[in-house]
Write an enzyme that holds these catalytic residues in place. Structure first.
Site, PDB file in Angstrom:
ATOM      1  N   SER B 137       0.806  -1.224   0.000  1.00 48.86           N
ATOM      2  CA  SER B 137       0.000   0.000   0.000  1.00 48.86           C
ATOM      3  C   SER B 137       0.839   1.275   0.000  1.00 48.86           C
ATOM      4  O   SER B 137       0.330   2.344  -0.294  1.00 48.86           O
ATOM      5  CB  SER B 137      -0.938   0.002   1.205  1.00 48.86           C
ATOM      6  OG  SER B 137      -0.190   0.184   2.386  1.00 48.86           O
ATOM      7  N   LYS B 182       1.186   4.417   6.790  1.00 46.76           N
ATOM      8  CA  LYS B 182       0.661   5.277   5.712  1.00 46.76           C
ATOM      9  C   LYS B 182       1.316   6.653   5.833  1.00 46.76           C
ATOM     10  O   LYS B 182       1.990   6.955   6.817  1.00 46.76           O
ATOM     11  CB  LYS B 182      -0.862   5.457   5.847  1.00 46.76           C
ATOM     12  CG  LYS B 182      -1.674   4.187   5.946  1.00 46.76           C
ATOM     13  CD  LYS B 182      -1.812   3.453   4.637  1.00 46.76           C
ATOM     14  CE  LYS B 182      -2.541   2.142   4.843  1.00 46.76           C
ATOM     15  NZ  LYS B 182      -2.107   1.091   3.975  1.00 46.76           N
TER      16      LYS B 182
END
Lengths: 74, 291
Positions: B137, B182
């Site tokens: 991701s 993230k």
């Protein structure tokens, strides 16, 4: 004062009781020897050392590498 | 007075030092040396060196922590050899009254099973922790199975503050057993607008062209696939941050689970120290500082 000293000097010498030397040597010979751990005790000490020691050493190695041990992050 | 002397057992001294640095010295009656050896080992291995690593530039994190491993192993091995030599030299040793097996057991339980684990926990919770990136991701910045060091002196009192563009480690809000990584895009109060492949923060577009985004003087690479992101406009609530994966079409992030409470942000990615791909180790990524 002088009389006392003269009397002391005139007295017979103090002699050890009879058999003194033999008594002392006998007591030395019969004195308890330092207690030495038995073979079983020594063995148990080693078992205890390794029983705790192996996990402790493993934990120590993990400690050295702790910041390199990863957790998963997705 | 009859003084009982004993010969110190060099194998026992060696084994005790193997278990705990300084323990063999304690057996040899060298209390001061034992304490210092243990403390030096403890500081070199954990908190001392980790703290130094965090104050140096991010690129030096791995070399400093490698030094920490080498130095602490050296102290450990030196302690073992010194305990061996010390025991061998003590032929007519007079044991001190405190040198009893119960005290040795207490020391090993206290140091080995309380002090050392507590120090490990403190270092991993408050200084440095290593993470294995489990998903793609954050590609192209972080690849799957990059192993990274994270600065845990982040987002706490007296620590480094959270900034836009930081690569953050946080607890996944919908499953608190999972850790996510993230990029922080929005701070509390920021208005985030996403329309197709265009993202803006407080009206300022992030897109700098050629797959690059940037804000506040920082820039990073992103990748978009299909389908393009759904449109959304949101204001980041106070006490929270808006996070996105750099792999925009293959990331579960604040577009899906909303803003992340700041309390759940626990670390900031600092350096890649290893990387494993299908073809083995990705050597070119070792030591890389992700931006």
């Amino acid at each position: 004062m002088d009389d006392d000293l003269d009397r002391l000097l005139g007295a017979p010498l103090v002699l050890p009781p009879s058999g003194f030397t033999a008594t002392v040597m006998d007591r030395i010979a019969n004195a308890p020897t330092p207690v030495r751990a038995s073979r079983m005790t020594t063995m148990l000490q080693w078992v205890a050392l390794f029983g705790i020691g192996v996990p402790a050493a493993a934990e120590l190695a993990l400690f050295v590498l702790s910041v390199w041990t990863t957790s998963s992050a997705g | 007075m009859n003084v009982v002397t004993v010969r110190r057992n060099k194998w026992r001294a060696l084994a005790m030092s193997l278990v705990l640095p300084g323990f063999g010295q304690l057996y040899n009656g060298e209390v001061n040396k034992a304490i210092w050896l243990f403390l030096i080992f403890l500081l070199l291995t954990g908190p001392g060196i980790a703290m130094i690593a965090l104050y140096l530039p991010a690129g030096l994190t791995m070399p400093v922590l490698v030094f920490s491993v080498v130095a602490s192993l050296s102290v450990w091995v030196w302690g073992i050899a010194d305990a061996w030599r010390g025991a061998r030299a003590r032929v007519d040793y007079v044991p001190a009254p405190w040198q009893i097996s119960g005290l040795y057991a207490l020391v090993i339980l206290l140091c080995g099973f309380v002090v050392v684990p507590a120090t490990v926990d403190a270092v991993r919770t408050h200084e440095v922790q290593s993470f294995d990136i489990a998903s793609g991701s954050m590609e192209p910045t972080l690849l799957r199975h990059d192993l990274v060091f994270a600065d845990k002196r982040y987002n706490c009192v007296g620590c480094k503050a959270v900034h836009r563009g930081d690569i953050a480690i946080f607890t996944y809000p919908n499953d608190r057993t999972q850790i996510y990584v993230k990029r922080i895009i929005g701070l509390p109060g920021d208005v985030i607008t996403i329309g197709g492949r265009s993202i803006s923060v407080n009206g300022q577009p992030l897109d700098m062209g050629a797959g690059t985004e940037g804000i506040d003087g920082r820039s990073w690479q992103v990748q978009w696939g299909d389908p393009p992101a759904a449109e959304m406009r949101t204001t980041v609530p106070s006490g929270a941050v808006f996070v996105l994966g750099d792999n925009r079409s293959n990331s579960t992030d604040s577009r899906h689970f909303g803003a992340v409470p700041l309390d759940d942000v626990v670390g900031n990615v600092r350096q890649i120290w290893a990387s494993f791909g299908d073809g083995g180790i990705r050597w070119e990524r070792l030591g890389m500082v992700p931006r």
